[in-house]
Design a protein around this motif. Sequence first.
Motif, PDB file in Angstrom:
ATOM      1  N   SER A 606       1.139  -0.675   0.354  1.00 25.16           N
ATOM      2  CA  SER A 606      -0.286   0.005   0.106  1.00 25.16           C
ATOM      3  C   SER A 606       0.995   1.814  -0.276  1.00 25.16           C
ATOM      4  O   SER A 606       1.670   1.391   0.028  1.00 25.16           O
ATOM      5  CB  SER A 606      -1.562  -0.458   1.085  1.00 25.16           C
ATOM      6  OG  SER A 606       0.187   0.315   2.474  1.00 25.16           O
ATOM      7  N   VAL A 607       0.449   2.533  -0.512  1.00 24.78           N
ATOM      8  CA  VAL A 607       1.009   3.671  -0.427  1.00 24.78           C
ATOM      9  C   VAL A 607       0.007   4.390   0.071  1.00 24.78           C
ATOM     10  O   VAL A 607      -0.949   4.025   0.080  1.00 24.78           O
ATOM     11  CB  VAL A 607       1.117   3.917  -1.615  1.00 24.78           C
ATOM     12  CG1 VAL A 607       1.678   6.273  -1.106  1.00 24.78           C
ATOM     13  CG2 VAL A 607       1.656   2.930  -2.356  1.00 24.78           C
ATOM     14  N   PHE A 608       0.220   5.279   1.428  1.00 23.48           N
ATOM     15  CA  PHE A 608      -1.098   6.506   2.005  1.00 23.48           C
ATOM     16  C   PHE A 608       0.090   7.211   2.399  1.00 23.48           C
ATOM     17  O   PHE A 608       0.754   7.568   2.432  1.00 23.48           O
ATOM     18  CB  PHE A 608      -1.417   5.022   3.361  1.00 23.48           C
ATOM     19  CG  PHE A 608       0.161   5.073   4.496  1.00 23.48           C
ATOM     20  CD1 PHE A 608      -0.396   5.647   5.667  1.00 23.48           C
ATOM     21  CD2 PHE A 608       0.886   3.938   4.151  1.00 23.48           C
ATOM     22  CE1 PHE A 608       0.678   5.136   6.443  1.00 23.48           C
ATOM     23  CE2 PHE A 608       2.011   3.648   4.845  1.00 23.48           C
ATOM     24  CZ  PHE A 608       1.391   4.220   6.154  1.00 23.48           C
ATOM     25  N   SER A 609      -1.050   7.883   3.401  1.00 22.92           N
ATOM     26  CA  SER A 609      -0.898   9.685   3.460  1.00 22.92           C
ATOM     27  C   SER A 609      -1.673   9.604   5.495  1.00 22.92           C
ATOM     28  O   SER A 609      -2.395   8.969   5.368  1.00 22.92           O
ATOM     29  CB  SER A 609      -0.634  10.724   3.006  1.00 22.92           C
ATOM     30  OG  SER A 609      -0.145  12.029   3.569  1.00 22.92           O
ATOM     31  N   HIS A 610      -1.242  10.897   5.957  1.00 17.95           N
ATOM     32  CA  HIS A 610      -2.252  10.900   7.077  1.00 17.95           C
ATOM     33  C   HIS A 610      -2.589  11.826   7.096  1.00 17.95           C
ATOM     34  O   HIS A 610      -2.022  13.041   6.518  1.00 17.95           O
ATOM     35  CB  HIS A 610      -1.361  10.372   8.596  1.00 17.95           C
ATOM     36  CG  HIS A 610      -1.673  10.253   9.874  1.00 17.95           C
ATOM     37  ND1 HIS A 610      -2.435   9.708   9.992  1.00 17.95           N
ATOM     38  CD2 HIS A 610      -2.090  11.459  10.907  1.00 17.95           C
ATOM     39  CE1 HIS A 610      -3.302   9.292  11.191  1.00 17.95           C
ATOM     40  NE2 HIS A 610      -3.467  10.421  11.024  1.00 17.95           N
ATOM     41  N   LEU A 611      -3.883  12.115   6.583  1.00 18.81           N
ATOM     42  CA  LEU A 611      -4.550  13.745   7.314  1.00 18.81           C
ATOM     43  C   LEU A 611      -3.976  14.754   8.713  1.00 18.81           C
ATOM     44  O   LEU A 611      -4.789  13.994   9.888  1.00 18.81           O
ATOM     45  CB  LEU A 611      -6.265  13.907   7.198  1.00 18.81           C
ATOM     46  CG  LEU A 611      -6.288  13.171   5.780  1.00 18.81           C
ATOM     47  CD1 LEU A 611      -8.061  13.219   6.413  1.00 18.81           C
ATOM     48  CD2 LEU A 611      -5.726  13.864   4.775  1.00 18.81           C
ATOM     49  N   ALA A 612      -4.079  15.673   9.092  1.00 20.39           N
ATOM     50  CA  ALA A 612      -3.722  16.558   9.617  1.00 20.39           C
ATOM     51  C   ALA A 612      -4.757  16.948   9.955  1.00 20.39           C
ATOM     52  O   ALA A 612      -4.508  17.276  11.579  1.00 20.39           O
ATOM     53  CB  ALA A 612      -2.083  17.444   9.439  1.00 20.39           C
TER      54      ALA A 612
END
Length: 814
Positions: A606-612
């Motif tokens: 997976s490729v992901f990020s995190h919302l602030a």
Amino acid sequence: MTFSILSIITEITAQISGDFEDFIIENISIDSRSMQNNSGTLFFALKGQNHDAHAYIGELIESGVRCFVVDHIPNDVKDKALFLIVSDTTLALQQTAKYYRKLFHFPVIGITGSNGKTIVKEWLNFLLSSHYSIVRSPKSYNSQVGVPLSIFGANENHNLGIFEAGISQKGEMEKLAAIIQPNIGVFTHIGTAHDDGFENQSEKIAEKVRLFKNCEVVVLQKNEEVEKHIVNAVFTWSFIDNEATVYAEKIAEKDDGVTKLNVFYNGNSFCVTIPFEDAVSLSNAMHCISVLLYLNVDVQTIINSVQNLYPVEIRLQAKKGINNCVLIDDSYSSDYQSLKMALDFLEQQKQYQKKTIILSDIFQGGLPIEQLYKKVALAIQNNKIDRVIVIGETISKYLKELPNVISFHSTAKFLKQFNTESFQNETILIKGARSFNFDEIVVLLEEKNHETVLEINLDAIVHNLNFYKSKVKSTTKIMVMVKAFGYGNGGFEIAKLLEHNKVDYLGVAFADEGIELRKAGIKLPIMVLNPENSSFNAMIAYDLEPEIYSITGLKAFLKLVKEKNIASYPIHIKLDTGMHRLGFEEAQLPELISLLKNNNFVQIKSVFSHLAASDDTSFDDFTKLQFSRFTDYSNEVINALEIKPIRHILNTSGIFNYSNMQLEMVRLGIGLYGVGNSQIENSNLQNVSTLKSVISQIRIIKEGESIGYSRKYRVDQEIRVATIPIGYADGIRRAWGNEKGYVLIKNQKATILGNICMDMMMVDVTNIDCKPSDEVIVFGDYLKVTEIAKAIETIAYEVLTGISKRVKRVYYKN
């Protein structure tokens, strides 16, 4: 009573697909995970807002199920079983139950109301069991699905039914009334539960009393508002109105935990002793006494039996036991229907492969005794129980041929031979009729902790999971965070429940957390979100999938998998889109791509990020900017490497506020545990955790004295103070003390006085009628962790995760 497939086809208006072969239905099932499913099962593939049982038909066919009620046939199982195709599988289940109910002509008591339904049902069963062979709702099975399943417990040997019906909106009771078809109605209480589903209380009452449409009589506490909705004859009781059918008045009370009542009925009076003092229990008892009087039960029998009423424990509880065991405590009932439920819960909560059951004689089976115990033996064998300990002369006789069975004629004989070392690393179901006093066995096998406990409602966790599932597409995968000891609620126990409910991924912060889950038998994919390079070896050994967030970490992991000659090891690439905590920045993407190009040692899962700021819609523009950046960054990686990984960026608040950004997977965290980030979100969630303690001591403190360390609280008038055995070592922040915070005792606020100590706190109970050993709620349904967090200027995460591991966790489902 048995019935066949052929007998219900017309009832449910079904079309047949597959080779038809009529057979006698031995088991109705809606749960694909139950180990009771077999060739005699008729499986209803129910569809809900967040689930569709049609997806599990293939697995059920492999386990031997050969007949299904469906609204469509999945492509992969066509021609593999017999299918009864209907327009609505839930309606078909209800229609089948309605048909089955009509096969019986014994009287039925139907119970509804806002509260007290299950207790009144259980007490009526206890009080009438010497007069009737009773079938009743197991636990609190009173819903649109629970009621039909309860009805299927009836057989030709029963001569009384007691079923409860619960509703949450208009139109539901008519369906339940048609299934239960009660002769006698009981209306327990009208309160605020499920108010949201009705315009006003009058509308709610009108809907509830639909259950009594064809009843000969309705038993209720005298109440003009309710009575005006009832067209049937009423049999009323009251503590204040002597015009009621039954009038009761309290005799002068003693402080001995019981209440004596003079009961006036039909020109006569008698005295009963009820082993409770609280108003709710007295009300429930009066409903039962009134039903018994209506049924012409002998007054002396009523007097003798009512004094033996007992607290009803309707929950299945999972507790930590001695010697690394897990206990499933169901030590207050023993009937065939609830046994099947308890075995399913055992399978759901088992931490170890070895499974033991301690089981008493089975009562209220309604079946010929030999047939009953054949069913019991089959249920035990289906669940692959390794050791069977039976207690009771009857069960010892009929289950003696089971493999690995150990028999005792009484609980006392078992306790006499009890050896703590004989229970090790296993899951133990303790299920016995109340008369066998199995609570003594629970005490011996339960790990000893102090009297403060954190109760975890597993039903609430499933509700919250399903709520967030409803916000995303059925094809969207769900990762659930169980880091930080499951946000303070427990690691393995929550993970096991999530595995049982078929989530796609679990997320932990550190490798150690994942390793503990693997050791406990969790097989779901586990992602480690904050892996240390030094833990990579251990992660590979335990099949854990690392988040890779830096060039340094990626190089270190690639070096290791090359040395081990591992191919396609799953990893997860973290991109920094504005949180600025961990992740690859835009400028690092070319080097990242270069390292991964034509690299067969790892597979980007997976490729992901995190919302602030997904919890605060005032930052809507920034959240959209993060999503735009993530789209650009992830596309650059995906296109360059020619891969199709799972993409995910939404956390709990993101699921609620920005479901349009769901991509292929979402990550659920604090919301699972009943805490949202807005009033609207919280209104859809159920409380999961209740922290309880007890009063250790009560003392009178004179004017001029002080309370606690540093004499922080000075007494300006005589007060009554209770000491509670919980403090900051248990996770209660000192900032919650000094009159800022409170606990609940008898549903009343008791202000915390002075500094909270390491292991204790003192509270003001001057105006609360309480005594030592009374229950104290530190937080729960009516004192939310969000309220505590706001008062001490922190967040709910910190309150929950701060609860010490020395506080015993008890897991339960209703």
